[in-house]
Design an enzyme around this catalytic site. Structure first.
Site, short mmCIF file in Angstrom:
data_model
loop_
_atom_site.label_atom_id
_atom_site.label_comp_id
_atom_site.label_asym_id
_atom_site.label_seq_id
_atom_site.Cartn_x
_atom_site.Cartn_y
_atom_site.Cartn_z
N PRO A 72 53.03 -51.99 47.13
CA PRO A 72 53.61 -51.99 48.73
C PRO A 72 52.60 -52.91 49.78
CG PRO A 72 53.99 -49.50 46.63
CD PRO A 72 52.72 -50.44 46.96
N THR A 103 54.49 -57.96 49.56
CA THR A 103 54.80 -58.68 51.76
C THR A 103 53.82 -57.46 51.29
OG1 THR A 103 57.12 -58.74 51.26
CG2 THR A 103 56.36 -58.33 53.23
N LYS A 182 58.45 -65.55 54.52
CA LYS A 182 58.87 -63.79 54.81
C LYS A 182 58.56 -63.14 55.95
CE LYS A 182 60.15 -60.44 52.44
NZ LYS A 182 61.95 -59.38 52.27
N LYS A 257 57.73 -52.32 58.64
CA LYS A 257 56.61 -52.95 57.72
C LYS A 257 56.38 -54.86 58.13
CE LYS A 257 55.88 -53.81 53.76
NZ LYS A 257 55.67 -55.15 52.91
P1 NAD Z 1 57.59 -49.52 46.08
O1 NAD Z 1 57.07 -48.67 46.28
O2 NAD Z 1 59.67 -48.97 44.89
O3 NAD Z 1 57.62 -50.12 44.68
C1 NAD Z 1 55.89 -50.07 44.29
C2 NAD Z 1 55.22 -49.79 43.14
O4 NAD Z 1 54.03 -50.42 43.38
C3 NAD Z 1 55.22 -48.12 42.73
O5 NAD Z 1 55.69 -48.06 41.19
C4 NAD Z 1 53.95 -47.91 42.78
O6 NAD Z 1 53.53 -46.70 41.72
C5 NAD Z 1 52.80 -48.91 41.83
N1 NAD Z 1 51.44 -48.83 42.75
C6 NAD Z 1 51.05 -48.84 43.96
N2 NAD Z 1 49.41 -48.83 44.20
C7 NAD Z 1 49.26 -49.71 42.89
C8 NAD Z 1 48.34 -49.34 42.44
N3 NAD Z 1 47.30 -49.63 42.90
N4 NAD Z 1 48.54 -50.37 40.76
C9 NAD Z 1 49.24 -50.05 40.68
N5 NAD Z 1 50.52 -50.00 41.03
C10 NAD Z 1 50.44 -49.51 42.23
O7 NAD Z 1 58.23 -51.02 46.74
P2 NAD Z 1 58.65 -52.03 45.87
O8 NAD Z 1 60.15 -51.44 47.46
O9 NAD Z 1 58.95 -52.29 44.92
O10 NAD Z 1 58.27 -52.80 47.24
C11 NAD Z 1 57.08 -53.82 46.95
C12 NAD Z 1 56.89 -55.25 47.34
O11 NAD Z 1 57.90 -56.14 47.57
C13 NAD Z 1 56.64 -54.62 48.94
O12 NAD Z 1 55.74 -55.21 49.70
C14 NAD Z 1 58.29 -54.83 49.48
O13 NAD Z 1 57.73 -55.14 50.92
C15 NAD Z 1 58.38 -56.06 48.66
N6 NAD Z 1 59.63 -56.66 48.98
C16 NAD Z 1 60.69 -55.58 48.64
C17 NAD Z 1 61.91 -55.83 48.40
C18 NAD Z 1 63.04 -54.86 48.44
O14 NAD Z 1 64.37 -54.51 48.58
N7 NAD Z 1 62.52 -53.38 48.22
C19 NAD Z 1 63.05 -57.00 48.92
C20 NAD Z 1 61.82 -57.86 49.53
C21 NAD Z 1 60.00 -57.47 48.96
#
Ligand code: NAD
Length: 309
Positions: A72, A103, A182, A257
């Site tokens: 995240p 991101t 981004k 964010k």
């Molecule tokens: P999410 O919260 O669904 O997934 C994040 C994962 O990371 C979780 O499974 C969590 O358990 C894991 N995690 C956290 N800390 C960790 C660590 N220290 N070691 C290992 N695993 C760890 O988030 P997401 O929606 O998959 O988003 C991830 C990133 O992508 C973010 O930065 C977000 O802004 C970006 N993003 C998301 C989207 C979207 O539509 N969801 C689109 C573009 C970009």
């Protein structure tokens, strides 16, 4: 070139990105780690022969020549790479390629890159945030914004690898500029969602049919991807989040964010913003509104008092 790949962070995005890698690169073994067990077990059960669940980011790094991460926020990225016991950089990553797709703020990314290169001069570290959402991650049609120059010697390999998860790969010029691209994109699309919501509300308050208003926008200068694919007003475009209770899509707290990252970048660089603080306050309040939290960011229309019927 890539028999062993590692993937850290199997959340909403990462689990699908990892799935695409396993499906499209038939010869690879994928080593994965997430702090929660469930997504790792799900991935292993889908590909029992090819996916290995690891106990730490360090273990992923030990077993992979290319390591991707998708977590995240900046604090998580620091932990993944720099944890003194279980982080990626505890493993010897000499000559390995590290790609962070999260991101996050540019300063954290540059700090992790600096740590990586000072300890392992032959390693590479790239920022490679994505756009396209969960659907793009599922379909393998993400846009990657890669923090490197267009002459980077690893670019052909990176294009090939990221091309398994996305359809557009942009080399943005240098380290951390993928993150800049981004943040700029989401600053712009976040403001378009607010502007579209308010403009539609003005027309509706005056008695206009919102469907007709959308058609007029589509044929005029207020046309946008937000209006077309993410229409904030419910019931006009079928199958977009607003027409489904704002479920699915890009969560309002993620928009908050990313918007904040753009505003911080502007402050750091002395770029004057007319709408930065307004947008930030709007998304902060929307994120904290229980009618909006966890929903697609276009729920900002609801937060702004838009009519839903
Ligand atoms: P999410 O919260 O669904 O997934 C994040 C994962 O990371 C979780 O499974 C969590 O358990 C894991 N995690 C956290 N800390 C960790 C660590 N220290 N070691 C290992 N695993 C760890 O988030 P997401 O929606 O998959 O988003 C991830 C990133 O992508 C973010 O930065 C977000 O802004 C970006 N993003 C998301 C989207 C979207 O539509 N969801 C689109 C573009 C970009």
């Amino acid at each position: 070139a890539y028999d062993t790949i590692g993937f850290i962070g199997l959340g909403n995005m990462g689990q699908h990105m990892a799935d695409n890698l396993v499906q499209k690169l038939e010869s690879i073994r994928l080593h994965v780690f997430d702090v929660t067990r469930a997504p790792m077990e799900a991935l292993v059960s889908r590909h029992p022969e090819r996916v290995v669940a690891c106990a730490s980011a360090k273990e992923v790094a030990e077993n992979s020549s290319i390591i991707l991460s998708m977590v995240p926020e900046g604090s998580h990225v620091r932990g993944v790479y720099m944890d003194p016991v279980a982080g990626v950089l505890v493993a010897d990553v000499s000559s390995k390629i590290l790609i962070d797709c999260s991101t996050i703020d540019a300063a954290t990314s540059l700090a992790v890159r600096e740590q990586t290169l000072s300890r392992y001069p032959t390693a590479s570290f790239y920022d490679a945030p994505v756009s396209g959402g969960v659907l793009g991650a599922q379909k393998g049609t993400l846009t990657f914004m890669l923090g490197c120059s267009s002459t980077d010697p690893s670019l052909p390999l990176l294009r090939d690898l990221l091309g398994k998860m996305g359809s557009n790969i942009f080399a943005c010029g240098g380290p951390s500029l993928g993150l800049t691209a981004k943040a700029c994109n989401n600053y712009c699309s976040g403001l378009i969602a607010i502007a579209t919501s308010e403009a539609m509300s003005i027309g509706m308050a005056a008695g206009m049919d919102p469907r007709l208003l959308k058609q007029i926008f589509d044929a005029s200068t207020a046309q946008s991807t937000i209006l077309d694919k993410w229409c904030p007003v419910p019931g006009i475009v079928p199958e977009v989040p607003s027409s489904n209770g704002y479920r699915g899509g890009f969560k309002v707290q993620l928009m908050r964010k990313d918007f904040g990252l753009a505003v911080d970048t502007a402050k750091r660089l002395g770029v004057r913003l007319a709408l930065g603080d307004v947008g930030l306050q709007t998304y902060t309040a929307a994120m904290n509104d229980p009618r909006c939290r966890d929903l697609d960011s276009r729920v900002v229309y609801r937060y702004l008092g838009g009519r839903e019927d």
